[in-house]
Design an enzyme around this catalytic site. Structure first.
Site, mmCIF file in Angstrom:
data_model
loop_
_atom_site.group_PDB
_atom_site.id
_atom_site.type_symbol
_atom_site.label_atom_id
_atom_site.label_comp_id
_atom_site.label_asym_id
_atom_site.label_seq_id
_atom_site.Cartn_x
_atom_site.Cartn_y
_atom_site.Cartn_z
ATOM 1 N N LYS A 59 -5.984 -2.782 8.207
ATOM 2 C CA LYS A 59 -7.181 -3.194 8.962
ATOM 3 C C LYS A 59 -8.055 -4.043 8.041
ATOM 4 C CE LYS A 59 -6.872 -0.172 12.585
ATOM 5 N NZ LYS A 59 -6.578 -0.665 13.938
ATOM 6 N N HIS A 71 3.661 1.290 22.502
ATOM 7 C CA HIS A 71 3.474 0.054 23.281
ATOM 8 C C HIS A 71 4.172 -1.150 22.643
ATOM 9 C CE1 HIS A 71 0.033 -0.843 20.607
ATOM 10 N NE2 HIS A 71 0.090 -2.070 21.053
ATOM 11 N N GLU A 89 -4.400 -6.754 10.818
ATOM 12 C CA GLU A 89 -5.471 -6.886 11.814
ATOM 13 C C GLU A 89 -6.766 -7.267 11.103
ATOM 14 O OE1 GLU A 89 -5.061 -3.788 15.266
ATOM 15 O OE2 GLU A 89 -4.612 -2.774 13.393
ATOM 16 N N HIS A 145 5.039 2.024 15.417
ATOM 17 C CA HIS A 145 5.279 0.610 15.744
ATOM 18 C C HIS A 145 6.167 -0.085 14.692
ATOM 19 C CE1 HIS A 145 2.178 1.431 18.542
ATOM 20 N NE2 HIS A 145 1.145 1.007 17.864
ATOM 21 N N ASP A 173 -0.844 6.071 12.150
ATOM 22 C CA ASP A 173 -1.307 5.261 13.288
ATOM 23 C C ASP A 173 -0.277 4.200 13.678
ATOM 24 O OD1 ASP A 173 -3.204 4.424 15.232
ATOM 25 O OD2 ASP A 173 -3.889 2.810 13.915
ATOM 26 N N LYS A 222 1.306 8.176 21.814
ATOM 27 C CA LYS A 222 1.369 8.539 20.414
ATOM 28 C C LYS A 222 -0.016 8.969 19.919
ATOM 29 C CE LYS A 222 0.274 4.295 18.042
ATOM 30 N NZ LYS A 222 -0.993 4.712 17.524
HETATM 31 C C1 BG6 Z 1 -2.463 1.023 18.210
HETATM 32 C C2 BG6 Z 1 -3.210 1.525 17.001
HETATM 33 O O1 BG6 Z 1 -1.350 1.820 18.462
HETATM 34 O O2 BG6 Z 1 -2.031 -0.318 17.952
HETATM 35 C C3 BG6 Z 1 -4.382 0.643 16.683
HETATM 36 O O3 BG6 Z 1 -3.677 2.847 17.263
HETATM 37 C C4 BG6 Z 1 -3.939 -0.804 16.542
HETATM 38 O O4 BG6 Z 1 -5.030 1.046 15.485
HETATM 39 C C5 BG6 Z 1 -3.107 -1.214 17.764
HETATM 40 O O5 BG6 Z 1 -5.100 -1.615 16.466
HETATM 41 C C6 BG6 Z 1 -2.536 -2.606 17.585
HETATM 42 O O6 BG6 Z 1 -1.858 -3.007 18.740
HETATM 43 P P1 BG6 Z 1 -1.619 -4.545 19.054
HETATM 44 O O7 BG6 Z 1 -0.836 -4.543 20.317
HETATM 45 O O8 BG6 Z 1 -2.978 -5.156 19.200
HETATM 46 O O9 BG6 Z 1 -0.873 -5.100 17.888
#
Ligand code: BG6
Length: 480
Positions: A331, A183, A221, A245, A240, A153
């Site tokens: 963030k 992911h 985050e 997600h 993003d 992505k």
């Molecule tokens: C990514 C984003 O796809 O996912 C990031 O680009 C983000 O900005 C990350 O920090 C978070 O992934 P996870 O698995 O740590 O929740």
């Protein structure tokens, strides 16, 4: 909106195992942070049986590539077994060259020929702007018939560019040879949503507008943009993580049960519920930016890119009509967590309030989808004493403690791409559907509101809540 190349009924969700892995962007950040540690784990578990061919512009040779791989693994898995790293490195080689130089592609073809490869995985760990060019170059040396492609992505910047990108990829690859990585779909706790909902008779009867008051999904985050300023500034939180997600998680929480075990049925149900989501109302969306973001390296000093977004979604389905769905991502927030909170309606009559204290809270189901994943039910139980009163108790399970440690998302998805399983990858119609949902927020983003680091974003986020609703703080998890 649909592409004539995609006949979803025809999509073959299981394909032959790969006999080689080609990594474009082999010296890049994603490979270093995620792919090499995952390859190590696959090697360790005996699941990696193929040569790994890196392709990169950097002026490196195979020895330097192997050394880089070794260092990346040790950085992320300090106690990695040296023998496993050695055997992984022995299977790795580098094709070095400029992507625009036909020689690079001839060399790649020779490398695959030398391994008698007919079914490679072409992993594009490169900026999305390069996907179409790389796809065409693969076709120029006739390698597009000899494998499938994995793309990272973001798939486009909006609905129009997503359709365009898909069209370009479909000129070279059939839909069932395009593996779009999100992911989150490789995370155990996210996949568990399906099991939680459809394997528990206790859950499904209440999982609807008759019993659910609201649903809330938070992905917070503590990290800021961490040196990714120039990338992040051109993307923002909506593109993003919200479009991909978060909406994937919402789809898993909201969809109807699949008609069968075949992964095509799962994708169909996700596509249906996304089609039932109303495009976001910009009035029900708040964008924030943490104070100090504009001073980050690579960020425009007058940037209006959001690092926080909260929105209220509506799903026009029989199951969900009238139930507010809240999503919130950001963030530099106080906690790192991904959580879905389902708030149930209160009982029709409150009987257990003899002492006259505050009214008992409504039942909650808190699904922890990030680190320390698990589920907690907030229920009512009798307060000890002579009066008939109730108080909240928590009934929960930590999945790691109960079920043992599970595979990392990238390891799982890389393994899936190698065995040829599309189940955990995003189908085109779903990707386009999620862009359709966020498109009004891209067209009409509204103001950007400042918030301080370590806060829960702009307080205006409260304004999108329906009367009586509230934001729930996620369960605190220890920072590593
Ligand atoms: C990514 C984003 O796809 O996912 C990031 O680009 C983000 O900005 C990350 O920090 C978070 O992934 P996870 O698995 O740590 O929740």
């Amino acid at each position: 909106m649909t592409d004539p190349h995609v006949d979803t009924a025809r999509v073959n969700t299981r394909q032959p195992e790969a006999d080689a892995l080609v990594l474009f962007g082999a010296t890049g950040d994603l490979a270093k942070r995620k792919l090499f540690p995952s390859l190590y784990r696959l090697e360790k578990s005996g699941a990696l049986h193929v040569p790994v061919i890196g392709v990169a512009r950097s002026d490196w040779d195979t020895a330097a590539f192997r050394e880089h791989t070794r260092e990346s693994i040790l950085q992320h898995i300090p106690d990695a077994d040296p023998a496993v790293i050695d055997s992984l490195c022995a299977s790795m080689e580098l094709v070095q060259g400029d992507y625009s130089d036909p020689e690079t592609w001839n060399s790649l073809r020779s490398a695959l020929d030398s391994h008698n490869s007919l079914t490679a995985v072409f992993y594009m760990a490169i900026p999305p702007t390069m996907f179409p060019m790389v796809a065409k170059k693969l076709a120029s040396v006739d390698l597009h018939h000899r494998g499938r492609v994995v793309v990272e992505k973001p798939f486009g910047r909006d609905l129009g560019t997503a359709i365009e990108l898909n069209k370009t990829l479909h000129e070279v690859f059939h839909e069932d040879h395009i593996f779009r990585i999100d992911h989150y779909l490789g995370k155990e706790a996210v996949e568990d949503l399906l099991v939680f909902r459809f394997a528990n008779t206790l859950i499904e009867p209440v999982w609807n507008r008759n019993y659910v008051r609201s649903v809330q999904v938070t992905m917070s985050e503590t990290i800021d943009v961490e040196g990714r300023g120039s990338f992040y500034d051109s993307v923002g939180a909506i593109r993003d993580v919200l479009q991909n997600h978060l909406l994937q998680v919402v789809a898993l929480l909201a969809m109807e049960p699949p008609a069968g075990a075949d992964s095509g049925f799962l994708q169909d149900e996700k596509a249906k519920v996304i089609a039932a989501m109303r495009p976001i109302d910009p009035e029900a969306l708040v964008r924030g930016q943490y104070v100090g973001y504009r001073d980050e390296p690579g960020v425009d000093p007058e940037s209006a890119t959001e690092t926080f977004v909260a929105a209220r979604l509506e799903i026009d389905s029989w199951r969900w009509a009238g139930v507010p769905w809240y999503v919130r991502v950001g963030k530099a927030l106080p906690q790192t967590a991904t959580e879905a909170m389902i708030e149930l309606r209160k009982p029709p009559r409150m009987l257990f309030d003899e002492a006259g204290g505050p009214a008992p809270d409504r039942n909650l189901i808190r699904l922890r989808l990030g680190k320390n994943d698990g589920v907690t039910f907030a229920l009512q139980a009798k307060t000890p004493g002579p009066e008939l009163d109730s108080q909240e108790v928590h009934v929960g399970v930590d999945f790691a403690a109960a079920l043992g440690e599970r595979q990392d998302a990238y390891e799982r998805l890389l393994g899936d791409a190698l065995i040829g399983s599309l189940r955990r990858f995003a189908r085109q119609d779903i990707v386009e559907g999620t862009w359709r949902v966020v498109q009004p927020a891209l067209d009409n983003p509204g103001p950007i509101l400042p918030y301080f680091k370590d806060s829960w974003g702009p307080t205006d986020a409260d304004d999108i809540l329906v009367d009586g609703d509230r934001w729930f703080s996620p369960t605190p998890v220890p920072e590593p």
